[in-house]
Design a protein around this motif. Structure first.
Motif, short mmCIF file in Angstrom:
data_model
loop_
_atom_site.label_atom_id
_atom_site.label_comp_id
_atom_site.label_asym_id
_atom_site.label_seq_id
_atom_site.Cartn_x
_atom_site.Cartn_y
_atom_site.Cartn_z
N MET A 44 3.13 29.16 12.22
CA MET A 44 3.29 28.14 11.15
C MET A 44 2.32 28.06 10.24
O MET A 44 2.61 27.80 9.17
N ASP A 45 1.01 28.05 10.59
CA ASP A 45 0.14 27.99 9.22
C ASP A 45 0.19 29.08 8.29
O ASP A 45 0.04 28.90 7.31
N LEU A 46 0.46 30.20 8.98
CA LEU A 46 0.75 31.46 8.05
C LEU A 46 2.09 31.12 7.21
O LEU A 46 1.94 31.59 5.83
N CYS A 47 3.24 30.57 7.48
CA CYS A 47 4.23 30.53 7.00
C CYS A 47 4.33 29.27 6.14
O CYS A 47 5.44 29.27 5.24
N PRO A 64 1.20 43.11 18.22
CA PRO A 64 2.44 43.94 18.01
C PRO A 64 3.59 43.16 17.59
O PRO A 64 3.48 42.02 17.91
N GLY A 65 4.46 43.96 16.68
CA GLY A 65 5.49 43.34 16.03
C GLY A 65 6.55 42.75 17.14
O GLY A 65 7.10 41.62 16.90
N ALA A 66 6.52 43.39 18.47
CA ALA A 66 7.47 42.79 19.43
C ALA A 66 6.98 41.51 20.08
O ALA A 66 7.77 40.48 20.31
N ILE A 67 5.67 41.05 20.33
CA ILE A 67 5.23 40.03 20.74
C ILE A 67 5.41 38.95 19.83
O ILE A 67 5.71 37.83 19.86
N VAL A 68 5.10 39.28 18.34
CA VAL A 68 5.53 38.24 17.15
C VAL A 68 6.93 37.84 17.07
O VAL A 68 7.28 36.82 17.07
N LYS A 69 7.88 38.96 17.30
CA LYS A 69 9.31 38.56 17.42
C LYS A 69 9.55 37.58 18.56
O LYS A 69 10.31 36.73 18.29
N VAL A 70 8.80 37.62 19.66
CA VAL A 70 9.15 36.53 20.69
C VAL A 70 8.61 35.10 20.38
O VAL A 70 9.26 34.26 20.48
N ILE A 71 7.38 35.22 19.59
CA ILE A 71 7.15 33.87 19.22
C ILE A 71 7.83 33.21 18.12
O ILE A 71 8.18 32.17 18.13
N VAL A 72 8.11 34.21 17.14
CA VAL A 72 8.97 33.86 16.05
C VAL A 72 10.21 33.36 16.56
O VAL A 72 10.94 32.41 15.90
N ALA A 73 10.92 34.05 17.63
CA ALA A 73 12.15 33.57 17.98
C ALA A 73 12.02 32.40 18.79
O ALA A 73 13.06 31.31 18.36
N GLY A 74 11.26 31.76 19.45
CA GLY A 74 10.82 30.51 19.80
C GLY A 74 10.94 29.41 18.82
O GLY A 74 11.54 28.57 18.73
N LEU A 75 9.99 29.80 17.67
CA LEU A 75 9.96 28.91 16.68
C LEU A 75 11.31 28.95 15.82
O LEU A 75 11.70 27.77 15.10
N VAL A 76 12.09 29.94 15.71
CA VAL A 76 13.52 29.76 15.15
C VAL A 76 14.34 28.83 15.92
O VAL A 76 15.12 28.18 15.69
N ASP A 77 14.44 29.01 17.36
CA ASP A 77 15.13 28.29 18.05
C ASP A 77 14.64 26.81 18.04
O ASP A 77 15.84 25.83 18.11
#
Length: 109
Positions: A44-47, A64-77
């Motif tokens: 969130m601080d970055l975005c 890794p991108g896959a890990i970031v996708k999991v974190i981002v998916a939670g923030l999107v949800d």
């Protein structure tokens, strides 16, 4: 070495189906950041200053991108982030005259 499940808090993938490396992430400045995990807070601080792609976030976090996708998916949800398709300008029609000039210039080489 930190295991992936430690970084993501053991979260399931969430709604990662629409996320890829070029997906732009736009933060909702009205959402409270209290209660977010450390990595989610860093995303969130970055975005918050402006849109970043998933791959840019991964590079900043050195994850890794896959890990970031999991974190981002939670923030999107949770509504903290909104995913946007990357801007791709429409191709303009080519000019046959311009292409002929390029061909002639190449032939001269």
């Amino acid at each position: 070495m930190i295991r992936s499940y430690a970084v993501t808090g053991g979260d399931a993938p969430g709604t990662r189906a629409g996320l890829d490396a070029a997906t732009l992430l736009v933060a909702d400045p009205g959402r409270p950041l209290t209660g977010l995990a450390a990595q989610s807070r860093r995303v969130m601080d970055l975005c918050l200053p402006g849109a970043l792609s998933v791959s840019e976030v991964a590079a900043h976090l050195q994850l890794p991108g896959a890990i970031v996708k999991v974190i981002v998916a939670g923030l999107v949800d949770s509504g903290h982030l909104a995913p946007r398709a990357p801007f791709v300008p429409a191709a303009s029609p080519y000019s046959a005259d311009f292409l002929m000039k390029v061909l002639k210039a190449l032939e001269k080489l």
